[in-house]
Design a protein around this motif. Structure first.
Motif, PDB file in Angstrom:
ATOM      1  N   ALA A  89      27.700  31.493   2.754  1.00 26.36           N
ATOM      2  CA  ALA A  89      28.374  32.098   3.915  1.00 26.36           C
ATOM      3  C   ALA A  89      29.874  32.307   3.707  1.00 26.36           C
ATOM      4  N   PRO A  90      30.622  31.305   3.181  1.00 23.88           N
ATOM      5  CA  PRO A  90      32.072  31.517   3.036  1.00 23.88           C
ATOM      6  C   PRO A  90      32.395  32.728   2.150  1.00 23.88           C
ATOM      7  N   TYR A  91      31.548  32.959   1.149  1.00 24.45           N
ATOM      8  CA  TYR A  91      31.789  34.099   0.248  1.00 24.45           C
ATOM      9  C   TYR A  91      31.548  35.415   0.964  1.00 24.45           C
ATOM     10  N   LEU A  92      30.548  35.408   1.831  1.00 26.15           N
ATOM     11  CA  LEU A  92      30.137  36.660   2.459  1.00 26.15           C
ATOM     12  C   LEU A  92      30.924  36.967   3.724  1.00 26.15           C
ATOM     13  N   LYS A  93      31.414  35.921   4.390  1.00 28.72           N
ATOM     14  CA  LYS A  93      32.019  36.145   5.703  1.00 28.72           C
ATOM     15  C   LYS A  93      33.540  36.193   5.691  1.00 28.72           C
ATOM     16  N   THR A  94      34.167  35.726   4.612  1.00 32.36           N
ATOM     17  CA  THR A  94      35.632  35.712   4.602  1.00 32.36           C
ATOM     18  C   THR A  94      36.156  37.139   4.638  1.00 32.36           C
ATOM     19  N   LYS A  95      37.127  37.352   5.531  1.00 31.37           N
ATOM     20  CA  LYS A  95      37.627  38.720   5.748  1.00 31.37           C
ATOM     21  C   LYS A  95      38.937  38.954   4.995  1.00 31.37           C
ATOM     22  N   CYS A  96      39.254  40.236   4.818  1.00 28.30           N
ATOM     23  CA  CYS A  96      40.507  40.612   4.142  1.00 28.30           C
ATOM     24  C   CYS A  96      41.697  39.977   4.865  1.00 28.30           C
ATOM     25  N   SER A  97      41.632  39.944   6.195  1.00 34.05           N
ATOM     26  CA  SER A  97      42.744  39.403   6.977  1.00 34.05           C
ATOM     27  C   SER A  97      42.960  37.920   6.656  1.00 34.05           C
ATOM     28  N   GLU A  98      41.883  37.201   6.305  1.00 35.49           N
ATOM     29  CA  GLU A  98      42.029  35.780   5.949  1.00 35.49           C
ATOM     30  C   GLU A  98      42.523  35.633   4.513  1.00 35.49           C
ATOM     31  N   ILE A  99      42.071  36.533   3.658  1.00 36.32           N
ATOM     32  CA  ILE A  99      42.453  36.461   2.240  1.00 36.32           C
ATOM     33  C   ILE A  99      43.966  36.615   2.066  1.00 36.32           C
ATOM     34  N   THR A 100      44.572  37.516   2.811  1.00 34.30           N
ATOM     35  CA  THR A 100      46.031  37.713   2.647  1.00 34.30           C
ATOM     36  C   THR A 100      46.798  36.447   3.018  1.00 34.30           C
ATOM     37  N   ASP A 101      46.216  35.615   3.914  1.00 36.88           N
ATOM     38  CA  ASP A 101      46.898  34.366   4.285  1.00 36.88           C
ATOM     39  C   ASP A 101      46.960  33.376   3.123  1.00 36.88           C
ATOM     40  N   PHE A 102      46.067  33.546   2.143  1.00 33.77           N
ATOM     41  CA  PHE A 102      46.032  32.607   1.012  1.00 33.77           C
ATOM     42  C   PHE A 102      46.971  33.010  -0.126  1.00 33.77           C
ATOM     43  N   LEU A 103      47.589  34.189  -0.021  1.00 28.90           N
ATOM     44  CA  LEU A 103      48.352  34.701  -1.169  1.00 28.90           C
ATOM     45  C   LEU A 103      49.489  33.775  -1.597  1.00 28.90           C
ATOM     46  N   ALA A 104      50.232  33.232  -0.609  1.00 23.96           N
ATOM     47  CA  ALA A 104      51.367  32.379  -0.973  1.00 23.96           C
ATOM     48  C   ALA A 104      50.879  31.140  -1.718  1.00 23.96           C
ATOM     49  N   ASP A 105      49.806  30.528  -1.224  1.00 19.60           N
ATOM     50  CA  ASP A 105      49.261  29.343  -1.910  1.00 19.60           C
ATOM     51  C   ASP A 105      48.755  29.712  -3.300  1.00 19.60           C
ATOM     52  N   TYR A 106      48.154  30.904  -3.409  1.00 20.05           N
ATOM     53  CA  TYR A 106      47.663  31.359  -4.712  1.00 20.05           C
ATOM     54  C   TYR A 106      48.831  31.449  -5.708  1.00 20.05           C
ATOM     55  N   PHE A 107      49.940  32.018  -5.260  1.00 17.33           N
ATOM     56  CA  PHE A 107      51.088  32.163  -6.163  1.00 17.33           C
ATOM     57  C   PHE A 107      51.777  30.831  -6.442  1.00 17.33           C
ATOM     58  N   LEU A 114      46.951  42.393  -3.500  1.00 19.77           N
ATOM     59  CA  LEU A 114      47.399  41.270  -4.330  1.00 19.77           C
ATOM     60  C   LEU A 114      48.322  41.758  -5.453  1.00 19.77           C
ATOM     61  N   ASP A 115      47.942  42.855  -6.118  1.00 18.99           N
ATOM     62  CA  ASP A 115      48.744  43.354  -7.242  1.00 18.99           C
ATOM     63  C   ASP A 115      50.143  43.776  -6.782  1.00 18.99           C
ATOM     64  N   SER A 116      50.214  44.482  -5.659  1.00 16.05           N
ATOM     65  CA  SER A 116      51.545  44.944  -5.219  1.00 16.05           C
ATOM     66  C   SER A 116      52.357  43.784  -4.630  1.00 16.05           C
ATOM     67  N   TYR A 117      51.673  42.789  -4.050  1.00 13.91           N
ATOM     68  CA  TYR A 117      52.361  41.571  -3.585  1.00 13.91           C
ATOM     69  C   TYR A 117      52.962  40.858  -4.811  1.00 13.91           C
ATOM     70  N   ALA A 118      52.166  40.771  -5.873  1.00 15.31           N
ATOM     71  CA  ALA A 118      52.640  40.106  -7.099  1.00 15.31           C
ATOM     72  C   ALA A 118      53.850  40.839  -7.679  1.00 15.31           C
ATOM     73  N   LEU A 119      53.796  42.177  -7.658  1.00 16.10           N
ATOM     74  CA  LEU A 119      54.930  42.950  -8.186  1.00 16.10           C
ATOM     75  C   LEU A 119      56.161  42.781  -7.292  1.00 16.10           C
ATOM     76  N   THR A 120      55.937  42.634  -5.981  1.00  9.70           N
ATOM     77  CA  THR A 120      57.065  42.390  -5.070  1.00  9.70           C
ATOM     78  C   THR A 120      57.755  41.082  -5.447  1.00  9.70           C
ATOM     79  N   VAL A 121      56.945  40.046  -5.669  1.00 10.50           N
ATOM     80  CA  VAL A 121      57.511  38.739  -6.040  1.00 10.50           C
ATOM     81  C   VAL A 121      58.223  38.848  -7.390  1.00 10.50           C
ATOM     82  N   ARG A 122      57.576  39.547  -8.342  1.00 15.17           N
ATOM     83  CA  ARG A 122      58.165  39.657  -9.679  1.00 15.17           C
ATOM     84  C   ARG A 122      59.496  40.398  -9.639  1.00 15.17           C
ATOM     85  N   ARG A 123      59.528  41.517  -8.908  1.00 16.32           N
ATOM     86  CA  ARG A 123      60.769  42.312  -8.857  1.00 16.32           C
ATOM     87  C   ARG A 123      61.865  41.574  -8.099  1.00 16.32           C
TER      88      ARG A 123
END
Lengths: 122, 215
Positions: free
Chosen positions: A41-59, A85-94
């Motif tokens: 279920a967590p794999y199938l139900k997690t939404k894009c809106s929730e995924i963006t919240d994890f980006l800072a922890d991912y980085f 994710l890719d453009s967020y990463a480039l934002t952090v890099r730049r």
């Protein structure tokens, strides 16, 4: 797609294999198989809106356990989140690149600091 | 090869620490040339940090002067548990933040309109823009940096400062939270929202016209 192939597809997406093409197949399997739908279920139900919240922890490298697995799965299965994710990463890099550009301090400032120190110590 | 390189790095680090301890001893003895050496070596980095926080060269120079005077007073208490450069950098950041807070208080603004929006089913409302990779041409690199700097300056102060301290000055989340006077979680959220807002401001410049392409 059967349950074994379904689990393999989840694993392939979690580990980064390009797999958007199989998304429709495993979503169809999840609709017809309540056991897999519940188990994953967590794999199938997690939404894009929730995924963006994890980006800072991912980085920060602080995304672990099942959350990290769900994140990796979603990023590999969802071209929009991959793109975000890719453009967020480039934002952090730049942004980080700005730390290397530094002009020398004006001599006037250096002289003023040293004069203020002499005044401070007298 | 790797062992040799590690040994060389360790030897270089050891030499740096020894040079720093020698400089510290001369500073504590009140040697004028040692102060000149310290200021000449560290003022540029401290000024760059203060400029990024204050956005005014005059205010930044004042903050750096305040920082050095605080550091000179605190030299006796410097324990050596951090490098001198790190210690001075943190003092410059504190001086700049104090100066920023003493300026006319601005209402803290939000960046909601710059954050991604999602449909009711949780999917992106607008397809995110794919960015082109960073260029290598020095002229283009300089232009890009100027653009990123300008867009960071467009962020509200509360977000701009969090982003600058985390992503440019290199503070970790705990240090950032302490400087901002907020919880670690609040500091992390603020940086994340600032990055997202900055990404939106940069999208028209770095984003390619079409959205992601499904494989």
């Amino acid at each position: 797609m059967n349950c074994v192939q379904f689990e393999s597809a989840i694993e392939a997406l979690r580990s980064g294999a390009p797999g958007a093409a199989i998304c429709d197949q495993f979503r169809a399997h999840a609709r017809s198989c309540p056991s897999c739908a519940t188990r994953f279920a967590p794999y199938l139900k997690t939404k894009c809106s929730e995924i963006t919240d994890f980006l800072a922890d991912y980085f920060d490298g602080s995304l672990h356990g099942e959350t990290r697995q769900v994140f990796d799965f979603h990023i590999n299965a969802c071209p929009e989140c991959r793109c975000y994710l890719d453009s967020y990463a480039l934002t952090v890099r730049r942004t980080r690149e700005l730390s290397v550009a530094s002009e020398p301090a004006p001599q006037r400032l250096i002289d003023a600091i040293l004069a203020a120190r002499r005044a401070q110590s007298n | 090869m790797r062992a040799d390189s590690t040994q060389r790095e360790q030897a270089a680090a050891g030499a740096d620490v020894a040079a720093e301890l020698a400089l510290l001893a001369r500073l504590r003895a009140g040697e004028e040339a040692a102060f000149a050496e310290l200021v000449a070596a560290h003022a540029a980095r401290m000024l760059a940090a203060a400029r990024r926080i204050l956005r005014s060269d005059e205010d930044a120079q004042d903050a750096v002067q305040d920082a050095f005077l605080s550091a000179f007073k605190a030299l006796e208490r410097f324990q050596g548990d951090a490098r001198l450069s790190t210690w001075l950098h943190r003092i410059a950041i504190n001086a700049a933040l104090m100066r920023l807070r003493s300026q006319k208080r601005r209402r803290e603004q939000d960046v909601d309109e710059l954050l991604p929006s999602f449909a009711e089913d949780g999917h992106h409302e607008l397809a995110p823009k794919r960015w082109s990779e960073a260029a290598e041409d020095p002229l283009v690199v300089a232009e890009s940096r100027a653009l990123v700097r300008a867009k960071i300056d467009e962020l509200p102060d509360n977000y701009r400062v969090a982003l600058v301290l985390r992503d440019i000055e290199g503070l970790d989340n705990e240090e950032l939270a302490e400087r901002l006077g907020v919880s670690v979680n609040a500091a992390k959220i603020r940086v994340h929202r600032a990055r997202q807002a900055l990404k939106t401001l940069l999208d028209p410049h770095f984003g390619e016209p079409s959205g992601p392409q499904n494989p």
